[in-house]
Design a protein around this motif. Sequence first.
Motif, short mmCIF file in Angstrom:
data_model
loop_
_atom_site.label_atom_id
_atom_site.label_comp_id
_atom_site.label_asym_id
_atom_site.label_seq_id
_atom_site.Cartn_x
_atom_site.Cartn_y
_atom_site.Cartn_z
N HIS A 234 3.55 46.70 -7.49
CA HIS A 234 3.72 46.31 -6.25
C HIS A 234 3.53 47.36 -5.16
CE1 HIS A 234 4.76 42.40 -8.04
NE2 HIS A 234 4.37 41.74 -7.12
N LYS A 235 4.12 48.37 -5.46
CA LYS A 235 4.24 49.63 -4.40
C LYS A 235 2.78 50.10 -4.34
CE LYS A 235 6.88 53.88 -3.66
NZ LYS A 235 8.06 54.83 -4.39
N GLN A 236 2.26 50.09 -5.48
CA GLN A 236 0.71 50.70 -5.45
C GLN A 236 0.06 49.74 -4.46
OE1 GLN A 236 -1.03 50.80 -9.14
NE2 GLN A 236 -2.94 51.83 -8.41
N LEU A 237 0.16 48.42 -4.67
CA LEU A 237 -0.57 47.68 -3.93
C LEU A 237 -0.37 47.63 -2.28
CD1 LEU A 237 -2.57 45.24 -3.49
CD2 LEU A 237 -0.53 43.73 -4.15
N VAL A 238 0.91 47.86 -1.82
CA VAL A 238 1.26 47.92 -0.65
C VAL A 238 0.42 49.14 -0.10
CG1 VAL A 238 3.31 48.58 1.13
CG2 VAL A 238 3.54 46.71 -0.90
N ALA A 239 0.49 50.27 -0.77
CA ALA A 239 0.01 51.56 -0.30
C ALA A 239 -1.54 51.40 -0.06
CB ALA A 239 0.15 52.45 -1.32
N HIS A 240 -2.17 50.27 -0.75
CA HIS A 240 -3.63 50.43 -0.60
C HIS A 240 -4.15 49.07 0.10
CE1 HIS A 240 -3.38 52.99 -4.07
NE2 HIS A 240 -4.68 53.14 -3.89
N THR A 241 -3.39 48.25 0.96
CA THR A 241 -3.92 47.36 1.61
C THR A 241 -2.81 47.20 3.20
OG1 THR A 241 -4.01 44.81 1.84
CG2 THR A 241 -2.28 45.49 0.40
N SER A 242 -3.53 46.60 4.30
CA SER A 242 -2.79 46.38 5.29
C SER A 242 -2.06 45.11 5.26
CB SER A 242 -3.69 46.43 6.59
OG SER A 242 -4.90 45.79 6.32
N ILE A 243 -2.64 44.18 4.39
CA ILE A 243 -1.90 42.90 4.22
C ILE A 243 -0.50 42.87 3.87
CG2 ILE A 243 -2.23 40.46 3.01
CD1 ILE A 243 -5.20 41.34 2.40
N PRO A 244 0.31 42.06 4.59
CA PRO A 244 1.79 42.16 4.10
C PRO A 244 1.73 41.36 2.87
CG PRO A 244 1.53 41.27 6.24
CD PRO A 244 0.06 41.25 5.66
N ILE A 245 2.56 42.15 1.99
CA ILE A 245 2.77 41.50 0.45
C ILE A 245 4.13 40.95 0.51
CG2 ILE A 245 2.77 42.27 -1.95
CD1 ILE A 245 0.11 42.65 -0.52
N ALA A 246 4.02 39.64 0.01
CA ALA A 246 5.26 38.89 -0.06
C ALA A 246 5.82 38.58 -1.65
CB ALA A 246 5.27 37.58 0.46
N VAL A 247 6.93 38.78 -1.84
CA VAL A 247 7.68 38.57 -3.34
C VAL A 247 9.05 37.87 -3.13
CG1 VAL A 247 6.57 40.53 -4.18
CG2 VAL A 247 8.80 40.73 -3.18
N GLY A 248 9.36 37.37 -4.20
CA GLY A 248 10.76 36.80 -4.36
C GLY A 248 11.08 35.42 -4.83
N GLU A 249 10.01 34.64 -5.18
CA GLU A 249 10.20 33.50 -5.60
C GLU A 249 10.65 33.38 -6.98
OE1 GLU A 249 6.84 30.61 -6.97
OE2 GLU A 249 6.32 31.33 -5.01
N SER A 250 10.31 34.54 -7.96
CA SER A 250 10.53 34.81 -9.33
C SER A 250 11.58 35.89 -9.47
CB SER A 250 9.23 34.72 -9.84
OG SER A 250 8.18 33.99 -9.95
N MET A 251 12.28 35.86 -8.49
CA MET A 251 13.40 36.90 -8.76
C MET A 251 14.89 36.12 -8.60
SD MET A 251 12.35 40.03 -6.08
CE MET A 251 10.88 40.68 -6.14
N TYR A 252 15.58 36.21 -9.44
CA TYR A 252 16.87 35.63 -9.74
C TYR A 252 18.20 36.35 -9.50
CZ TYR A 252 13.49 32.85 -11.92
OH TYR A 252 12.27 31.76 -11.95
N ASP A 253 18.31 37.48 -8.82
CA ASP A 253 19.38 38.30 -8.47
C ASP A 253 19.19 39.11 -7.30
OD1 ASP A 253 22.14 39.51 -9.58
OD2 ASP A 253 20.80 41.31 -9.15
N PRO A 254 20.14 39.28 -6.39
CA PRO A 254 20.16 39.88 -5.32
C PRO A 254 19.57 41.42 -5.47
CG PRO A 254 21.86 38.59 -5.08
CD PRO A 254 21.50 38.50 -6.33
N GLY A 255 20.01 41.97 -6.29
CA GLY A 255 19.75 43.54 -6.88
C GLY A 255 18.33 43.69 -7.10
N GLN A 256 17.64 42.66 -7.47
CA GLN A 256 16.18 42.61 -7.53
C GLN A 256 15.56 42.88 -6.35
OE1 GLN A 256 15.75 38.97 -9.87
NE2 GLN A 256 15.12 40.24 -11.77
N PHE A 257 15.99 42.47 -5.27
CA PHE A 257 15.46 42.22 -4.12
C PHE A 257 15.54 43.71 -3.46
CE2 PHE A 257 15.33 37.52 -4.52
CZ PHE A 257 14.24 37.35 -3.69
N GLY A 258 16.94 44.22 -3.97
CA GLY A 258 17.43 45.46 -3.26
C GLY A 258 16.35 46.48 -3.96
N GLU A 259 15.87 46.41 -5.17
CA GLU A 259 15.19 47.46 -5.63
C GLU A 259 13.61 47.38 -4.93
OE1 GLU A 259 15.53 49.77 -8.00
OE2 GLU A 259 17.76 49.44 -7.45
#
Length: 368
Positions: A234-259
Amino acid sequence: MAIIQRIEIVQVDLIPKTKRSDAIQSFVAQETVLVTLHCDDGSSGTGYTYTIGTGGSSIVALLKDHLAPRLIGCAPENYEHIWRDLLRHTNATAVGAITSLALAAIDTAIWDRNCRQAGLPLWKMAGGAQPRVPVYTTEGGWLHLEPSALVDLTLQAKDQGFLGAKIKVGKKHLAEDMARLSAVRNAVGDHFEIMVDANQSFTAAEAIRRAHAYSEVGIAWLEEPLPAQNINAHKQLVAHTSIPIAVGESMYDPGQFGEYLKQEACSIVQPDVARVGGITPWLKVAHLAETLGVAVCPHFLMELHVSLCAAVPSATWVEYIPQLDDLTDSRIRIEQGHALPPDEPGIGISWNWQRITAQQKFSTIIIK
């Protein structure tokens, strides 16, 4: 101080009224688990959680055998302590989907009780940041739909006042995705937002390739392009596109969002209040995103998320997917393309217990 005396658990399976498909699955049923807490002062609150197709019975078993009994004698005002205690108690199965979903049923019930006792709606109890939030629809954008049907349904959404629509992507060939997206963009014009959702179906290289193509139609964000556990991709993708990248529906802990936020591997976070473990952790994610200037656009569960989005300043969209209509008397209010949070005390859902009783999968489980 009031204490919890009795807990009731029921499950109702809801079949979608329209076919829903994406790049990896079909939405065949929402297994909805409801938890009601009763306190010794006469107060009560109801919360819920869900799965898509499988796992409902596992949630019920975890609640019945391990979590609900620990609530007896607890003070619901101590919701942070309760959430942490239950998380520690389930350490062997956390972080995990079933555990987080079970925690959410309890946590939302506690918030419902506490809001009712305080005489406040959830959106004010949790912050009261904004009285309305822009809303987009996903109901007309499923992957099985042909371009002509996509166009018709998206135009209907625009006429109904929605400010945007989500289109599922992930067809076998990029050309198929582009034909669908281009047809919709040409029909709705430049001032209507189009979100796209790949449901974790791409490799890193394919996500970069498709993001470059999708940018031609001016999309608002690319959602779940890659498996959620692959932060580096995901970090690589963010660096290669101007499109906002959205994530989160498949995360089950606040710490995952923190990372993800720490590594700048996303542009938008989409916490699902059930999947992240409840209102208590959802608010932690939203406020963390706020401190870093990242928008919150939660996944599904609009009946809860409309209030949570209104509670925090970082929320910018509510997703419209109706699913609870058969079990409730309340409906989400939409005016001029914006969702309005309920003003009634509680989490904002008016359950119809006659319908729930008629449709529940098994006899009510009572813990006391």
